[in-house]
Design an enzyme around this catalytic site. Structure first.
Site, PDB file in Angstrom:
ATOM      1  N   ASP A 145      44.323  31.645 -89.933  1.00  0.00           N
ATOM      2  CA  ASP A 145      44.587  33.022 -89.565  1.00  0.00           C
ATOM      3  C   ASP A 145      45.922  33.472 -90.172  1.00  0.00           C
ATOM      4  O   ASP A 145      46.910  32.737 -90.121  1.00  0.00           O
ATOM      5  CB  ASP A 145      44.632  33.106 -88.036  1.00  0.00           C
ATOM      6  CG  ASP A 145      44.783  34.516 -87.537  1.00  0.00           C
ATOM      7  OD1 ASP A 145      43.886  35.335 -87.799  1.00  0.00           O
ATOM      8  OD2 ASP A 145      45.803  34.813 -86.869  1.00  0.00           O
ATOM      9  N   GLU A 159      43.088  33.266 -94.674  1.00  0.00           N
ATOM     10  CA  GLU A 159      43.073  34.719 -94.522  1.00  0.00           C
ATOM     11  C   GLU A 159      44.337  35.144 -95.254  1.00  0.00           C
ATOM     12  O   GLU A 159      45.446  35.005 -94.729  1.00  0.00           O
ATOM     13  CB  GLU A 159      43.113  35.129 -93.047  1.00  0.00           C
ATOM     14  CG  GLU A 159      42.971  36.634 -92.860  1.00  0.00           C
ATOM     15  CD  GLU A 159      43.142  37.084 -91.413  1.00  0.00           C
ATOM     16  OE1 GLU A 159      42.519  38.074 -91.044  1.00  0.00           O
ATOM     17  OE2 GLU A 159      43.914  36.471 -90.660  1.00  0.00           O
TER      18      GLU A 159
END
Lengths: 108, 707
Positions: free
Chosen positions: B351, B388
């Site tokens: 993330d 990401e």
């Protein structure tokens, strides 16, 4: 509730009856019995659990220990486990290593 | 001869001890006792705090003797502990000086960053005792799971089809029709493995499952009164412990066994498991957040701090983990190694991964040590590493994430290009040609393969696929932030009416656009990822940021499966088609030429005229043909595949290129046709009536194969 355990060897069959609550404080007794029985040359191990109210992770670990101690040639039967105990065994994936049955016919 | 290191050498308050092993960090069972090791570079002293399970007060506090500190590690073996019932934490003493970045406070009991089980939020959603002096309690785990011969699956990245899911939302709804006690748990996912097989995905990506606190920032919605929770879980309390509340057995502390069982069962049927991991920040938040662990142990090591002592906020959530500090880097590495070796996890999606490439002052590094370490680690050598590739601090690295030949990326540009193209925006055909080829414009020059591109149109963040074609704008009022949260650039189109409608023409158009999206995703080079529930039309009623709802808004409604069976069938067949045809799963980029002498380039571009693509700014039409003999660089043989995409609002006649000699065109999919003629099971495609051309309906797509 207190915990009691009885174990005996009937020919090539080991029979263990578990009653009460199996947790961290009582699991060593279970383990001791398994070690005793493992000395006999059994082909089947039958764990009668109808009156076992609760099993903690310590109890599960003795089951794993039993499986590893006895080896793959010994079939282990868990008989009459109550829903909570059965759920715990199922959710942690141990159901694949044991035969979970409602009753066991000792005459066969 | 008996070992001498299993005997105590010291005694404090009746507790038997000896100096412990400084490695590994954490609490580990050793003969006769438990070894505790914890790092702090700034603490002046440390006390081990021991509780019996769920007891409000500790039964013992044992200060580490001076002699038990090696370097900056406090280490001690404590003998004769009932480790099954033990919960442990630490008190750390040291300077308390905000500007200097030190937050030591002996009144706080701190969670070990290396705890393998954390109790305190054992059952999801059960209000904790807020007066508890120790909220998130470390426990000791056992590494004795019976894995048999299981290991990570090692599926080549380009062959993966990823299904992104929320561990709770997947089966929490009653409509999942599984045992009540399994709903919303790892055991529940296990009950649905046969469904995942039926759908055909071979990888699941679990949204965060590290221990987090669903009650973090919990609040009542000012108007509806709904209790809003931290449902998504992008806020880690501990990086080594699976979330107890996601396990049916969490109340017994057996979450590790339950999760391992799930992984083992998934692996048995060829489904890999990727974890969404959140190393960019922690649940301790900003200056006003709770002290749980890192802040009280070594604030200055674990967090990026401004010169004034405040937390840098590149994550948008209050603090930023200091990932390129060597200690923190070591923790991240230990963590991923643990999940790989102990839980057989197949890969990780990071993330806001761009944060992991920032230095302790927040500047992007050219050669970030953490990313390099992970790329070359021997234990992670076969793990999928997916970034990401952006963060909330404005760093956007899609196409330029430091990769060392290992890192793949969530391709946000793929998402945006396809969204715009399917709603009929102009000027997209050139970009679409890149996206379909695995985005060579972003990756090829750096020598990165097509599988670098994780292709997705929807993900947990943003609209569901059904909402993408039903809403022009976000409708996030239920989040209680006056619709200010969530992305504004959705590139969505409601097809004429905002939200649900009985208008069958609009419903049909929406389904057609969904079919176009799914078909494009499945014929693109790279790695497709679909969002849980999109395969049967899950809606969030226009909410594009449902992070805080533990309600049917987020829970998968399985009743839709029956209602949307034609759409489900379309998705299922598309997935099967991708699996059946290696030509979509190349490990190398196309060369746009015939390098094998087959008579066809590996990929060729077409329009309404064969061999003539219209690349103009006013074009909404693109067709392409893949040469089956070039599949996987010529290593395998596949069919010739032709895809015509007409995103224009009128039907168009497409002249077809000739199929290979002796072969004819067959129709796999036509999104302009009514079910069941919209798609055919791979291998049973009907022959195309006219072999020279076909009419492609308005906003429709056709997939042909030659045989």
């Amino acid at each position: 509730m207190a915990f009691t355990i009885e174990a005996e060897v009937l020919g090539d069959l080991g029979k263990v009856t578990l009653i009460g609550e199996l947790d961290g404080s009582t699991a060593p007794l279970f383990k001791e019995k398994i070690e005793e029985i493992a000395k006999a040359e059994i082909k089947r191990l039958v764990l009668l659990m109808a009156e076992l109210e609760y099993m903690s992770s310590a109890g599960l670990r003795v089951l794993i220990f039993a499986k590893q101690k006895m080896g793959t040639s010994v079939n282990i039967y868990i008989v009459g486990a109550q829903e909570m105990v059965q759920d715990t065994i199922d959710q942690t994936g141990l159901h694949q290593s044991f035969y979970l049955v409602d009753a066991f016919d000792f005459t066969t | 001869m008996e070992r001498i290191d299993i005997h105590p050498t010291h005694e404090i308050n009746g507790r038997k001890l000896r100096c412990g092993q400084p490695f590994p960090f954490g609490a580990m069972l050793v003969p006769g006792g438990v070894n505790f090791a914890i790092y702090s570079s700034h603490a002046s002293s440390c006390t081990l705090v021991l509780f019996n399970k769920k007891e409000p007060q500790p039964f013992a506090e044992i200060p580490f003797p001076e002699a038990f500190r090696i370097g900056n590690v406090f280490c001690m073996t404590v003998f004769d502990l009932d480790y099954e019932n033990l919960e442990y934490g630490y008190r750390m003493d040291g300077p308390n000086n905000f500007q200097a970045g030190h937050w030591f406070d002996t009144s706080k009991i701190l969670l070990d960053p290396y705890a393998k089980i954390v109790s305190g939020r054992d059952v999801w959603g059960v209000q904790p005792d807020w007066n508890d002096i120790y909220q998130h309690r470390g426990r000791i785990s056992f590494d004795d799971f019976d894995w048999q011969d299981d290991r990570p699956l090692d599926i080549p990245l380009e062959d993966m089809i990823i299904y992104e899911m929320h561990a709770r939302g997947f089966t929490k709804d009653e409509s999942a029709r599984i045992k009540d006690s399994h709903r919303g748990t790892f055991a529940g996912i296990r009950d649905k493995i046969s469904y995942l097989q039926e759908l055909g995905v071979n990888t699941i990506e679990l949204m965060p499952i590290f221990e987090f606190d669903e009650f973090e920032n919990s609040r009542r919605h000012p108007e509806t009164g709904e209790l809003l929770l931290n449902y998504w879980g992008y806020s880690t309390v501990n990086f080594f412990a699976p979330k107890a509340g996601y396990a049916a057995t969490g109340k017994f502390g057996m979450q590790t066994d339950e999760l391992k069982t799930l992984v083992k069962e998934l692996h048995k049927v060829g489904i890999a498991v990727i974890l969404d991991v959140v190393f960019n920040h922690t649940a301790e938040g900003n200056e006003r957040g709770p002290t749980i662990s890192f802040r009280g142990i070594d604030n200055k090591t674990y967090y990026m701090l401004t010169p004034e002592g405040y937390y840098f906020n590149f994550s948008g959530t209050g603090n930023t983990l200091n990932c390129n500090n060597p200690i923190v880097r070591g923790m991240v590495l230990d963590c991923l190694r643990y999940w790989t070796a102990e839980f057989h996890i197949d890969g990780f999606r990071f993330d806001l991964a761009s944060i992991l490439g920032r230095d302790p002052w927040g500047f992007p590094l050219a050669n970030p040590p953490l990313l390099e370490t992970l790329a070359f680690d021997p234990i992670l050598a076969r793990s999928k590493l997916i970034a990401e590739a952006w963060d909330a601090g404005g760093l956007y690295q899609v196409g330029s994430f430091p990769n060392y030949g290992r890192w793949a990326e969530w391709n946000g540009k793929y998402r945006d290009s396809v969204r715009k193209f399917i709603k009929g925006d102009l000027g997209l055909v050139g970009e679409m040609a890149q996206r379909i080829q695995g985005s060579p414009d972003l990756y090829q020059a750096a020598g990165r393969p097509p599988s670098t591109s994780i292709n997705f149109i929807t993900a947990h963040d943003g609209f569901t696929l059904a909402d993408l074609v039903s809403y022009n704008g976000k409708h996030n009022e239920a989040n209680g932030e006056h619709n200010n949260d969530g992305a504004n650039d959705n590139y969505s189109w409601n097809c004429g009416i905002e939200g649900p409608t009985d208008n069958i023409y609009i419903q049909a158009l929406r389904h057609k656009l969904m079919r176009n999206a799914m078909a494009i995703l499945m014929v693109s080079q790279g790695v497709p990822m679909i969002l849980m529930g999109d395969e049967f039309g899950r809606t969030q009623y226009g909410n594009n940021n449902t992070y805080c709802h533990d309600s049917p808004l987020n829970w998968l409604n399985w009743n839709l499966l029956e209602k949307e069976k034609d759409w489900f069938r379309f998705v299922q067949y598309c997935i099967a088609f991708r699996h059946a045809h290696p030509v979509f799963r190349n490990a190398e980029h196309f060369q746009n030429c015939d390098y094998l002498g087959t008579g066809y380039p590996d990929i060729s571009w077409h329009g309404v005229q064969a061999w003539h693509a219209d690349w103009s700014a006013t074009s909404r039409v693109l067709a392409f043909m893949l040469c089956g003999q070039h599949a996987k660089g010529g290593k395998v043989k596949d069919n010739q595949i032709y895809v015509a995409m007409n995103m224009h609002h009128e039907s168009l006649w497409f002249n077809l290129p000739e199929p290979p000699l002796g072969q004819a065109w067959y129709v796999f999919a036509n999104t302009g046709a009514k079910p069941p003629e919209d798609i055919h099971w791979p291998g049973s495609e009907p022959r195309l009536d006219s072999q020279s051309g076909l009419l492609v309906g308005d906003r429709s797509l056709v997939i042909l194969l030659a045989k």
